[in-house]
Design a protein around this motif. Sequence first.
Motif, PDB file in Angstrom:
ATOM      1  N   GLU A 118       0.829  -1.205   0.000  1.00 27.97           N
ATOM      2  CA  GLU A 118       0.000   0.000   0.000  1.00 27.97           C
ATOM      3  C   GLU A 118       0.863   1.255   0.000  1.00 27.97           C
ATOM      4  OE1 GLU A 118      -3.309  -0.125  -0.392  1.00 27.97           O
ATOM      5  OE2 GLU A 118      -3.033  -2.295  -0.537  1.00 27.97           O
ATOM      6  N   GLY A 119       2.015   1.200   0.671  1.00 30.47           N
ATOM      7  CA  GLY A 119       2.914   2.349   0.645  1.00 30.47           C
ATOM      8  C   GLY A 119       3.400   2.657  -0.744  1.00 30.47           C
ATOM      9  N   ALA A 120       3.606   1.619  -1.551  1.00 27.88           N
ATOM     10  CA  ALA A 120       4.059   1.824  -2.930  1.00 27.88           C
ATOM     11  C   ALA A 120       2.990   2.477  -3.792  1.00 27.88           C
ATOM     12  CB  ALA A 120       4.478   0.489  -3.541  1.00 27.88           C
ATOM     13  N   GLU A 121       1.732   2.435  -3.341  1.00 26.88           N
ATOM     14  CA  GLU A 121       0.632   3.037  -4.108  1.00 26.88           C
ATOM     15  C   GLU A 121       0.462   4.524  -3.836  1.00 26.88           C
ATOM     16  OE1 GLU A 121      -1.260   1.568  -6.454  1.00 26.88           O
ATOM     17  OE2 GLU A 121       0.112  -0.128  -6.244  1.00 26.88           O
ATOM     18  N   GLY A 122       1.192   5.059  -2.859  1.00 28.28           N
ATOM     19  CA  GLY A 122       1.079   6.484  -2.557  1.00 28.28           C
ATOM     20  C   GLY A 122      -0.309   6.844  -2.073  1.00 28.28           C
ATOM     21  N   ASP A 123      -0.895   7.914  -2.629  1.00 26.92           N
ATOM     22  CA  ASP A 123      -2.209   8.391  -2.188  1.00 26.92           C
ATOM     23  C   ASP A 123      -3.329   7.408  -2.487  1.00 26.92           C
ATOM     24  OD1 ASP A 123      -1.005  10.686  -1.312  1.00 26.92           O
ATOM     25  OD2 ASP A 123      -1.474  11.855  -3.098  1.00 26.92           O
ATOM     26  N   LYS A 124      -3.101   6.462  -3.390  1.00 31.23           N
ATOM     27  CA  LYS A 124      -4.139   5.494  -3.733  1.00 31.23           C
ATOM     28  C   LYS A 124      -4.193   4.337  -2.756  1.00 31.23           C
ATOM     29  CE  LYS A 124      -3.863   6.452  -8.711  1.00 31.23           C
ATOM     30  NZ  LYS A 124      -3.602   5.871 -10.053  1.00 31.23           N
ATOM     31  N   GLY A 125      -3.185   4.210  -1.909  1.00 28.11           N
ATOM     32  CA  GLY A 125      -3.135   3.100  -0.977  1.00 28.11           C
ATOM     33  C   GLY A 125      -4.043   3.310   0.223  1.00 28.11           C
ATOM     34  N   GLY A 126      -4.218   2.233   1.005  1.00 26.28           N
ATOM     35  CA  GLY A 126      -4.998   2.329   2.229  1.00 26.28           C
ATOM     36  C   GLY A 126      -6.392   1.755   2.099  1.00 26.28           C
ATOM     37  N   PHE A 127      -7.075   1.676   3.254  1.00 21.54           N
ATOM     38  CA  PHE A 127      -8.390   1.043   3.326  1.00 21.54           C
ATOM     39  C   PHE A 127      -9.407   1.976   3.977  1.00 21.54           C
ATOM     40  CE2 PHE A 127      -5.315  -2.332   2.973  1.00 21.54           C
ATOM     41  CZ  PHE A 127      -5.911  -3.222   2.100  1.00 21.54           C
ATOM     42  N   ASP A 128     -10.683   1.755   3.633  1.00 15.50           N
ATOM     43  CA  ASP A 128     -11.782   2.589   4.136  1.00 15.50           C
ATOM     44  C   ASP A 128     -12.570   1.903   5.245  1.00 15.50           C
ATOM     45  OD1 ASP A 128     -11.594   4.754   1.999  1.00 15.50           O
ATOM     46  OD2 ASP A 128     -11.851   2.955   0.780  1.00 15.50           O
ATOM     47  N   TRP A 129     -12.382   0.616   5.411  1.00 16.85           N
ATOM     48  CA  TRP A 129     -13.098  -0.155   6.447  1.00 16.85           C
ATOM     49  C   TRP A 129     -12.150  -1.260   6.906  1.00 16.85           C
ATOM     50  CZ3 TRP A 129     -18.590   0.314   7.558  1.00 16.85           C
ATOM     51  CH2 TRP A 129     -19.074  -0.618   8.470  1.00 16.85           C
ATOM     52  N   ILE A 130     -11.806  -1.292   8.171  1.00 22.69           N
ATOM     53  CA  ILE A 130     -10.897  -2.297   8.713  1.00 22.69           C
ATOM     54  C   ILE A 130     -11.566  -2.968   9.909  1.00 22.69           C
ATOM     55  CG2 ILE A 130      -8.663  -2.715   9.812  1.00 22.69           C
ATOM     56  CD1 ILE A 130      -7.498  -0.446   8.179  1.00 22.69           C
ATOM     57  N   TYR A 131     -11.596  -4.287   9.859  1.00 21.22           N
ATOM     58  CA  TYR A 131     -12.243  -5.081  10.909  1.00 21.22           C
ATOM     59  C   TYR A 131     -11.217  -6.044  11.479  1.00 21.22           C
ATOM     60  CZ  TYR A 131     -15.580  -8.470  12.944  1.00 21.22           C
ATOM     61  OH  TYR A 131     -16.272  -9.312  13.786  1.00 21.22           O
ATOM     62  N   ILE A 132     -10.938  -5.918  12.787  1.00 25.54           N
ATOM     63  CA  ILE A 132     -10.004  -6.808  13.473  1.00 25.54           C
ATOM     64  C   ILE A 132     -10.822  -7.767  14.325  1.00 25.54           C
ATOM     65  CG2 ILE A 132      -8.063  -6.947  15.063  1.00 25.54           C
ATOM     66  CD1 ILE A 132      -7.251  -4.150  14.236  1.00 25.54           C
ATOM     67  N   ASN A 133     -10.803  -9.036  13.942  1.00 31.53           N
ATOM     68  CA  ASN A 133     -11.686 -10.033  14.537  1.00 31.53           C
ATOM     69  C   ASN A 133     -10.860 -11.161  15.151  1.00 31.53           C
ATOM     70  OD1 ASN A 133     -14.014 -11.539  15.125  1.00 31.53           O
ATOM     71  ND2 ASN A 133     -13.960 -12.552  13.126  1.00 31.53           N
ATOM     72  N   ARG A 134     -11.376 -11.694  16.242  1.00 27.94           N
ATOM     73  CA  ARG A 134     -10.804 -12.910  16.838  1.00 27.94           C
ATOM     74  C   ARG A 134      -9.337 -12.741  17.229  1.00 27.94           C
ATOM     75  NH1 ARG A 134     -13.816 -17.551  16.461  1.00 27.94           N
ATOM     76  NH2 ARG A 134     -15.744 -17.371  15.236  1.00 27.94           N
ATOM     77  N   VAL A 135      -9.038 -11.693  17.975  1.00 27.14           N
ATOM     78  CA  VAL A 135      -7.706 -11.519  18.558  1.00 27.14           C
ATOM     79  C   VAL A 135      -7.849 -11.791  20.054  1.00 27.14           C
ATOM     80  CG1 VAL A 135      -5.778  -9.961  18.939  1.00 27.14           C
ATOM     81  CG2 VAL A 135      -7.094  -9.821  16.815  1.00 27.14           C
ATOM     82  N   ASN A 136      -7.153 -12.794  20.540  1.00 28.66           N
ATOM     83  CA  ASN A 136      -7.430 -13.303  21.886  1.00 28.66           C
ATOM     84  C   ASN A 136      -6.457 -12.846  22.960  1.00 28.66           C
ATOM     85  OD1 ASN A 136      -9.739 -14.845  21.145  1.00 28.66           O
ATOM     86  ND2 ASN A 136      -8.368 -16.373  20.231  1.00 28.66           N
ATOM     87  N   ARG A 137      -5.392 -12.136  22.601  1.00 31.15           N
ATOM     88  CA  ARG A 137      -4.418 -11.691  23.587  1.00 31.15           C
ATOM     89  C   ARG A 137      -4.217 -10.183  23.488  1.00 31.15           C
ATOM     90  NH1 ARG A 137      -0.110 -15.172  25.752  1.00 31.15           N
ATOM     91  NH2 ARG A 137       1.140 -13.277  25.574  1.00 31.15           N
TER      92      ARG A 137
END
Length: 540
Positions: A118-137
């Motif tokens: 994503e860093g190589a994409e510059g301004d086009k990189g990145g996400f609009d919705w991020i879901y972190i699921n099932r992290v137990n620690r």
Amino acid sequence: MMNSTTSGTEATYDFSPTQDQYSSNIPVWKDYFAFVSAREPRILEIGSWEGRSAVFLLTTLCATGGEAVCVDHFDAMQTPAGRERYRRVMHNLRLTGRPARVLAQFSVPALFMLLQEEGAEGDKGGFDWIYINRVNRADDACLNAELAWRLARPGCIFIFDDFHCSKYPIEHQHHPRRGMEAFLTLHASEYNRLTDEKHRQVVLQKTSAMRNSFSPLGRDRVDGMDDDLRVVVSIDSEFAMPAAVMLRSLVEATPGPLTIYILEWRLSQEAREKLVASIPIKQNVALRFQPLSPDSLAAKMGLMWAKIDLMKNLPFDRVLYMDADALVRKDLRELWRIELDGRPLAAVQDAGYPMGHDGVPRAAYFNSGVMLLDLVRIKTEVPELEKRAPERKQSLLRDQDLLNAHFTGNWVPLSPRWNAHGLVSGADRGSPEQRALRWEDVKDPAIVHFTGAVHPSLPEVLNPWVQPHTAKPWGYAGAPGHPFTDEWWQMLEKTAWKGWQTTPEYLEICEREIRIAQQKATEALERRLRECCPAYVCRR
């Protein structure tokens, strides 16, 4: 939401009926769709299991455009259950008909890989919705969140699961809530929280810029620069009030990490306390006072020479210097990221003397009221600047003349929007060099710089060739005709000097300075008369 079956046919989605811990989120998540402004949203899911949430988002939020990246280790494909989950998620995502990518990896290596991509994409990189699921620690929750946050675009909906639920009791050191809370504290100024602490999910909307320090070749780092904006101003007690206006406007206009360094000379304790009280309290804003030493150029030759002192004393690679008589109207991070192309500084060409004056070499001449400085390169020049400074003590523009003479042709010209000065001097109608400046850029400037004297002389005020006169808003003559005077006074009302314009102290200063200006003008006129007519006798 969708059909479920255990048959795995190509016609229907294939989810385990006993593994649905997601569908209860659907009514709440739909409310957050309105926060997503991207026409083709990009989704990142960490912990996809069989793909229920990814399928829902691809068929609703991304129904007309967008894509998803799903991360899950699938037991490293070492168990029948892991391999079966992988088969199901691939099957289910394929049925959506939407672009989707599955990374069958543990989350940390997968996120590192995405950070590079994503860093190589510059301004086009990145996400609009991020879901972190099932992290137990707790440590995994914090690490996953920290890495994913760097992939989140401004405005991204960022969701943690299991804020209350875990295999550990809530008081246990490994409960994921501890890691989430550590992350929330660290980034407290960078989001709006959309859920309260009773909700089982933590839902944030990111308000800060995307910062990916893992991009290849340091794409997000210009000239070794980091994202922490460092602004330097030099003041004494006399300039504490205008400095409060500048700093207040800076903090209001510029989000994100910001450190302000105040180089002070004979600053009273009262002025210091009022300055601190004038700046909004934000977790990502730090204020540092640094007294100038008795051996400094500022102490020996006047406060304006503190520009040279800062080049010598501040332990940073890059700083943004600003005069105290400025007003910030736009986010300065764009200025902060400008490439210097190996040159020591960037500045705006002077409106009054675009090619200098008789006391300096004829060349493009910059105004030193706003300068982006590469201190790594400049520090090697400081001994020569200190040596030559006394030669310029009586020069027309003193420190500014020294800097221009020394750095002739070795600076990056900036758009006038980063130092809009001379706005009432008629410079846009002056010499060919003045008319060539980009005056269209100052119609809505990022930084307004109020040049001129605080208390101008009477000839300056009455000069018919330069009307309205150029002066600072808080002096006895004000800055009539300046398009941003009202904004300056409005910002002052947000500082600890609120109401200053109507105080007896201010009115007394104005009356005193008017008398001084009148007396000096009268004395100058009498000298001229005596020179022209030796027989003249003053009858005052």
